[in-house]
Write a protein that holds these residues in place. Structure first.
Motif, mmCIF file in Angstrom:
data_model
loop_
_atom_site.group_PDB
_atom_site.id
_atom_site.type_symbol
_atom_site.label_atom_id
_atom_site.label_comp_id
_atom_site.label_asym_id
_atom_site.label_seq_id
_atom_site.Cartn_x
_atom_site.Cartn_y
_atom_site.Cartn_z
ATOM 1 N N VAL A 279 0.812 -1.215 0.000
ATOM 2 C CA VAL A 279 0.000 0.000 0.000
ATOM 3 C C VAL A 279 0.849 1.269 0.000
ATOM 4 C CG1 VAL A 279 -1.924 -1.125 1.181
ATOM 5 C CG2 VAL A 279 -0.152 0.020 2.529
ATOM 6 N N LEU A 280 0.225 2.338 -0.495
ATOM 7 C CA LEU A 280 0.685 3.706 -0.335
ATOM 8 C C LEU A 280 -0.413 4.472 0.390
ATOM 9 C CD1 LEU A 280 2.162 4.554 -3.861
ATOM 10 C CD2 LEU A 280 3.455 4.169 -1.758
ATOM 11 N N ALA A 281 -0.046 5.312 1.340
ATOM 12 C CA ALA A 281 -1.046 6.050 2.118
ATOM 13 C C ALA A 281 -0.562 7.471 2.374
ATOM 14 C CB ALA A 281 -1.317 5.348 3.449
ATOM 15 N N GLY A 282 -1.379 8.459 2.036
ATOM 16 C CA GLY A 282 -1.038 9.841 2.328
ATOM 17 C C GLY A 282 -1.128 10.124 3.820
ATOM 18 N N ARG A 283 -0.192 10.931 4.302
ATOM 19 C CA ARG A 283 -0.199 11.340 5.715
ATOM 20 C C ARG A 283 -0.383 12.856 5.769
ATOM 21 N NH1 ARG A 283 1.001 9.243 10.513
ATOM 22 N NH2 ARG A 283 1.701 7.301 9.557
ATOM 23 N N PHE A 284 -1.525 13.267 6.340
ATOM 24 C CA PHE A 284 -1.884 14.679 6.361
ATOM 25 C C PHE A 284 -1.788 15.268 7.765
ATOM 26 C CE2 PHE A 284 -3.668 13.033 2.502
ATOM 27 C CZ PHE A 284 -3.484 14.056 1.590
ATOM 28 N N ASP A 285 -0.676 15.023 8.436
ATOM 29 C CA ASP A 285 -0.446 15.568 9.768
ATOM 30 C C ASP A 285 0.310 16.893 9.727
ATOM 31 O OD1 ASP A 285 -1.710 13.446 11.031
ATOM 32 O OD2 ASP A 285 0.115 12.249 11.096
ATOM 33 N N GLY A 286 0.695 17.334 8.537
ATOM 34 C CA GLY A 286 1.480 18.561 8.428
ATOM 35 C C GLY A 286 0.666 19.816 8.710
ATOM 36 N N PHE A 287 1.376 20.916 8.915
ATOM 37 C CA PHE A 287 0.711 22.204 9.149
ATOM 38 C C PHE A 287 1.686 23.332 8.845
ATOM 39 C CE2 PHE A 287 2.577 20.794 13.150
ATOM 40 C CZ PHE A 287 3.348 21.888 13.536
ATOM 41 N N ASP A 288 1.129 24.499 8.541
ATOM 42 C CA ASP A 288 1.908 25.724 8.399
ATOM 43 C C ASP A 288 1.896 26.457 9.736
ATOM 44 O OD1 ASP A 288 2.345 25.200 5.716
ATOM 45 O OD2 ASP A 288 0.623 26.392 5.050
ATOM 46 N N ILE A 289 3.054 26.944 10.145
ATOM 47 C CA ILE A 289 3.139 27.673 11.415
ATOM 48 C C ILE A 289 2.197 28.877 11.417
ATOM 49 C CG2 ILE A 289 4.650 29.114 12.837
ATOM 50 C CD1 ILE A 289 5.034 26.134 13.231
ATOM 51 N N ASP A 290 2.003 29.512 10.252
ATOM 52 C CA ASP A 290 1.110 30.673 10.182
ATOM 53 C C ASP A 290 -0.331 30.314 10.499
ATOM 54 O OD1 ASP A 290 3.220 32.296 9.518
ATOM 55 O OD2 ASP A 290 2.844 32.230 7.353
ATOM 56 N N ASP A 291 -0.685 29.023 10.389
ATOM 57 C CA ASP A 291 -2.044 28.605 10.698
ATOM 58 C C ASP A 291 -2.265 28.391 12.193
ATOM 59 O OD1 ASP A 291 -2.740 28.654 8.029
ATOM 60 O OD2 ASP A 291 -2.240 26.549 7.699
ATOM 61 N N LEU A 292 -1.189 28.355 12.964
ATOM 62 C CA LEU A 292 -1.298 28.231 14.416
ATOM 63 C C LEU A 292 -1.403 29.623 15.032
ATOM 64 C CD1 LEU A 292 -0.378 25.391 13.587
ATOM 65 C CD2 LEU A 292 1.061 25.330 15.618
ATOM 66 N N GLY A 293 -1.799 29.691 16.282
ATOM 67 C CA GLY A 293 -1.970 30.977 16.935
ATOM 68 C C GLY A 293 -0.672 31.473 17.564
ATOM 69 N N ARG A 294 -0.216 32.643 17.172
ATOM 70 C CA ARG A 294 1.030 33.195 17.721
ATOM 71 C C ARG A 294 0.904 33.439 19.227
ATOM 72 N NH1 ARG A 294 4.417 35.007 13.593
ATOM 73 N NH2 ARG A 294 5.576 36.250 15.092
ATOM 74 N N LYS A 295 -0.255 33.932 19.643
ATOM 75 C CA LYS A 295 -0.466 34.211 21.060
ATOM 76 C C LYS A 295 -0.463 32.913 21.864
ATOM 77 C CE LYS A 295 -4.583 35.381 22.320
ATOM 78 N NZ LYS A 295 -5.852 36.161 22.512
ATOM 79 N N GLU A 296 -1.136 31.881 21.323
ATOM 80 C CA GLU A 296 -1.197 30.602 22.024
ATOM 81 C C GLU A 296 0.172 29.933 22.093
ATOM 82 O OE1 GLU A 296 -5.264 31.595 20.592
ATOM 83 O OE2 GLU A 296 -3.260 31.641 19.723
ATOM 84 N N LEU A 297 0.939 30.043 21.013
ATOM 85 C CA LEU A 297 2.299 29.490 21.022
ATOM 86 C C LEU A 297 3.174 30.230 22.040
ATOM 87 C CD1 LEU A 297 2.914 28.981 17.189
ATOM 88 C CD2 LEU A 297 2.671 27.176 18.916
#
Length: 267
Positions: free
Chosen positions: A92-110
């Protein structure tokens, strides 16, 4: 074509499957229909618990193919190496969609977690390859899978076990399922830890090691007329402390919820 480019193309076709890795739910739903092709549209809703990210909603094309040897279920495709009445072994081949852009996270929360967003890197999606074995009978289906990242996004791997049982009410099929995943330290630390290059810039080091992630879910399928059908799934992952203690996560998170629904034309 490079592995990164191949992964990018592969990831254009998200799936209705319950999980990114091969699952007993997607298998059992696929076996309810005799149709070879399904084409349609859908949407996914996902909340992974990253700091300040909130819920992600993503539309996607729904494409599936069920052949005698080759299959494609959106996120997951492969070849039946062994295909019997009760036992199947797939490559099998399986896509893994756990990635993210830092800009999509909250700067204040980080910042509240002690992280400066300007010093952090994005995390890439990936493409896994491996083997999946399933045993099917009157008591449902048990599936074991072993997958490794072939794009070197994380360089990690995971082992998974899933069990699902198909229930029928008229033309509606429901597949409750339970599963567990063991994720290697490279995989966990890439998506939930801090990277060496970030630590070199002054970010706090967080390397949690490997993790075990249990999950529960339910998939469903319902024909609409002769060729149309609606399909979907909901799943919940119980996140362990190795993940919830990450400074990339919301401090009160305990799990991750995902749902997908789509409508397709089968033939």
């Amino acid at each position: 074509m490079t592995l990164k480019a191949a992964a990018s193309l592969f990831c254009l076709f998200p799936s209705i499957a319950l999980a990114q890795s091969p699952s007993s739910t997607s298998d059992l739903l696929a076996k309810q229909e005799d149709d070879r092709w399904t084409i349609g549209v859908g949407a996914s809703v996902k909340d992974d618990g990253y700091a300040g990210e909130g819920t992600r909603i993503r539309p996607f094309p729904l494409i599936g193919y069920e052949g005698e040897r080759v299959f494609w279920r959106g996120l997951t495709g492969g070849v039946h190496v062994i295909k019997g009445e009760s036992f199947t072994l797939d490559a099998v081949l399986a896509g893994r969609f756990d990635g993210f852009d830092i800009d999509d996270l909250g700067r204040k929360e980080l910042a509240a977690n002690g992280l400066n967003a300007d010093l952090l890197e994005d995390r890439d999606d990936g493409l896994d390859a491996g083997l999946s074995a399933s045993w099917r009978g009157t008591a449902g289906e048990l599936k074991l899978s072993a997958l490794a990242d072939v794009t070197d996004s994380s360089g990690g791997y995971e082992f998974a076990a899933d069990y699902g049982y198909a229930l029928h009410w008229g033309r509606t099929t429901l597949v409750p399922s339970v599963g567990v995943r063991w994720m290697s330290s490279d995989l966990v630390e890439y998506y939930y830890g801090t990277l060496d290059e970030e630590v070199a810039r002054g970010v706090v080091r967080y390397q949690p090691g490997s993790a075990v992630v249990p999950q529960v879910g339910v998939g469903f399928s319902r024909p609409l007329g002769e060729h149309w059908k609606v399909t979907g799934s909901v799943n919940y992952k119980f996140l362990p402390s190795e993940i919830t203690d990450s400074p990339l996560m919301d401090p009160d998170v305990s799990g991750a919820l995902g749902a997908r629904v789509g409508i397709g034309w089968s033939f």
